[in-house]
Motif scaffolding. Structure first.
Motif, PDB file in Angstrom:
ATOM      1  N   LEU A  16      29.305  80.199  81.217  1.00 23.25           N
ATOM      2  CA  LEU A  16      29.151  79.051  82.098  1.00 23.25           C
ATOM      3  C   LEU A  16      27.919  78.217  81.787  1.00 23.25           C
ATOM      4  CD1 LEU A  16      30.133  80.528  85.557  1.00 23.25           C
ATOM      5  CD2 LEU A  16      31.366  78.836  84.231  1.00 23.25           C
ATOM      6  N   ARG A  17      27.134  78.615  80.827  1.00 19.75           N
ATOM      7  CA  ARG A  17      25.894  77.889  80.569  1.00 19.75           C
ATOM      8  C   ARG A  17      25.770  77.606  79.082  1.00 19.75           C
ATOM      9  NH1 ARG A  17      20.466  77.805  80.295  1.00 19.75           N
ATOM     10  NH2 ARG A  17      19.447  76.539  81.847  1.00 19.75           N
ATOM     11  N   SER A  18      25.642  76.335  78.732  1.00 16.82           N
ATOM     12  CA  SER A  18      25.500  75.977  77.325  1.00 16.82           C
ATOM     13  C   SER A  18      24.222  75.200  77.055  1.00 16.82           C
ATOM     14  CB  SER A  18      26.707  75.145  76.870  1.00 16.82           C
ATOM     15  OG  SER A  18      26.795  73.978  77.643  1.00 16.82           O
ATOM     16  N   GLU A  19      23.565  74.721  78.090  1.00 21.43           N
ATOM     17  CA  GLU A  19      22.356  73.918  77.888  1.00 21.43           C
ATOM     18  C   GLU A  19      21.146  74.811  77.613  1.00 21.43           C
ATOM     19  OE1 GLU A  19      21.958  73.206  82.588  1.00 21.43           O
ATOM     20  OE2 GLU A  19      23.746  72.905  81.412  1.00 21.43           O
ATOM     21  N   ASP A  20      20.134  74.222  77.015  1.00 19.66           N
ATOM     22  CA  ASP A  20      18.937  74.975  76.650  1.00 19.66           C
ATOM     23  C   ASP A  20      17.816  74.873  77.677  1.00 19.66           C
ATOM     24  OD1 ASP A  20      20.096  75.823  74.284  1.00 19.66           O
ATOM     25  OD2 ASP A  20      19.455  74.034  73.195  1.00 19.66           O
ATOM     26  N   THR A  21      17.998  74.087  78.710  1.00 16.61           N
ATOM     27  CA  THR A  21      16.965  73.930  79.734  1.00 16.61           C
ATOM     28  C   THR A  21      16.806  75.259  80.473  1.00 16.61           C
ATOM     29  OG1 THR A  21      17.725  71.671  80.041  1.00 16.61           O
ATOM     30  CG2 THR A  21      16.248  72.560  81.719  1.00 16.61           C
ATOM     31  N   PRO A  22      15.582  75.760  80.584  1.00 18.33           N
ATOM     32  CA  PRO A  22      15.393  77.026  81.298  1.00 18.33           C
ATOM     33  C   PRO A  22      15.738  76.891  82.778  1.00 18.33           C
ATOM     34  CG  PRO A  22      13.278  76.167  80.493  1.00 18.33           C
ATOM     35  CD  PRO A  22      14.339  75.216  80.057  1.00 18.33           C
ATOM     36  N   LEU A  23      16.265  77.944  83.323  1.00 16.86           N
ATOM     37  CA  LEU A  23      16.572  77.965  84.745  1.00 16.86           C
ATOM     38  C   LEU A  23      15.294  78.218  85.529  1.00 16.86           C
ATOM     39  CD1 LEU A  23      19.864  80.046  84.690  1.00 16.86           C
ATOM     40  CD2 LEU A  23      19.628  77.590  85.022  1.00 16.86           C
ATOM     41  N   ARG A  24      15.294  77.720  86.756  1.00 12.25           N
ATOM     42  CA  ARG A  24      14.130  77.874  87.638  1.00 12.25           C
ATOM     43  C   ARG A  24      14.539  78.643  88.890  1.00 12.25           C
ATOM     44  NH1 ARG A  24      13.401  72.904  85.196  1.00 12.25           N
ATOM     45  NH2 ARG A  24      11.319  72.605  84.323  1.00 12.25           N
ATOM     46  N   ARG A  25      13.568  78.971  89.691  1.00 14.98           N
ATOM     47  CA  ARG A  25      13.803  79.661  90.949  1.00 14.98           C
ATOM     48  C   ARG A  25      14.738  78.841  91.843  1.00 14.98           C
ATOM     49  NH1 ARG A  25      14.861  84.038  92.642  1.00 14.98           N
ATOM     50  NH2 ARG A  25      13.080  85.328  92.439  1.00 14.98           N
ATOM     51  N   THR A  26      14.634  77.514  91.799  1.00 15.93           N
ATOM     52  CA  THR A  26      15.517  76.658  92.609  1.00 15.93           C
ATOM     53  C   THR A  26      16.978  76.783  92.158  1.00 15.93           C
ATOM     54  OG1 THR A  26      15.046  74.753  91.190  1.00 15.93           O
ATOM     55  CG2 THR A  26      13.721  74.983  93.199  1.00 15.93           C
ATOM     56  N   ASP A  27      17.207  77.068  90.879  1.00 18.25           N
ATOM     57  CA  ASP A  27      18.578  77.294  90.399  1.00 18.25           C
ATOM     58  C   ASP A  27      19.146  78.584  90.994  1.00 18.25           C
ATOM     59  OD1 ASP A  27      18.779  74.988  88.689  1.00 18.25           O
ATOM     60  OD2 ASP A  27      17.423  76.024  87.301  1.00 18.25           O
ATOM     61  N   VAL A  28      18.307  79.611  91.060  1.00 16.72           N
ATOM     62  CA  VAL A  28      18.727  80.879  91.673  1.00 16.72           C
ATOM     63  C   VAL A  28      19.035  80.645  93.149  1.00 16.72           C
ATOM     64  CG1 VAL A  28      18.045  83.252  92.243  1.00 16.72           C
ATOM     65  CG2 VAL A  28      17.362  82.244  90.047  1.00 16.72           C
ATOM     66  N   GLU A  29      18.175  79.923  93.831  1.00 22.23           N
ATOM     67  CA  GLU A  29      18.400  79.616  95.246  1.00 22.23           C
ATOM     68  C   GLU A  29      19.687  78.826  95.431  1.00 22.23           C
ATOM     69  OE1 GLU A  29      14.741  77.645  96.191  1.00 22.23           O
ATOM     70  OE2 GLU A  29      13.597  79.515  96.198  1.00 22.23           O
TER      71      GLU A  29
END
Length: 179
Positions: free
Chosen positions: A47-60
């Motif tokens: 489900l993820r192809s981009e290289d931008t790192p995930l952040r805590r807000t993504d988890v939330e």
């Protein structure tokens, strides 16, 4: 389009089961505990192809969507009001349902749910009726009225409990009032 199996897996990234089986207590748990845990789950489900790192807000955001979907499964349609949809042109010249969260992986989950609702498949995605389980499952019963994630565990526990209650009631003396 993401398969409904992936949605089921997403719903089960939180494990609320608290029952005891064969003398062993099941330990509930949360799998989306960090940006890395979310990235690993998304990668495992392609489900993820981009290289931008995930952040805590993504988890939330992922946990909020999962919570809303689990609430929607128990007839709280208002839980999904924060996930707007729109129709957009697709590559074949037709239209498709599109989510607008700005997170492609989150949108893929919302779009799959919306499409499955439109097809009528979403009614088969359920939470186990056992209050100490609540595991998400896809109901494959013929009539679509399954209640248990597995008949061998939760269904059997329910039937055994009901049998014991009936048997206990049958042994109560006739002069003893029922409560």
């Amino acid at each position: 389009m993401v398969p409904l199996q992936v949605i089921e897996d997403f719903l089960n990234t939180v494990d609320e089961r608290t029952f005891t089986r064969h003398g062993r207590s099941h330990v509930p748990g949360e799998r989306l505990t960090s940006p890395q845990a979310l990235a690993d789950w998304l990668a495992a489900h392609e489900l993820r192809s981009e290289d931008t790192p995930l952040r805590r807000t993504d988890v939330e955001g992922a946990v909020a969507l999962r919570t809303a979907l689990r609430k929607a499964l128990v007839a709280d349609a208002e839980a999904l009001r924060d996930y707007p949809l729109r129709l957009v042109p697709d590559t074949s010249g037709g239209l498709r349902i599109a989510a607008t969260s700005g997170r492609p992986w989150l949108d893929a989950i919302v779009e799959t749910v919306a499409t499955s609702v439109a097809r009528g498949d979403w009614t088969r995605v359920k939470l186990c009726a056992a209050p100490d389980c609540r595991w998400a499952f896809y109901d494959v019963s013929r009539n679509g009225r399954g209640r248990w994630c597995t008949m061998e565990i939760c269904g059997n526990r329910h039937k055994t409990r009901s049998y014991r209650e009936r048997r206990h009631d049958d042994r109560r003396p006739a002069s003893q009032p029922t409560v």
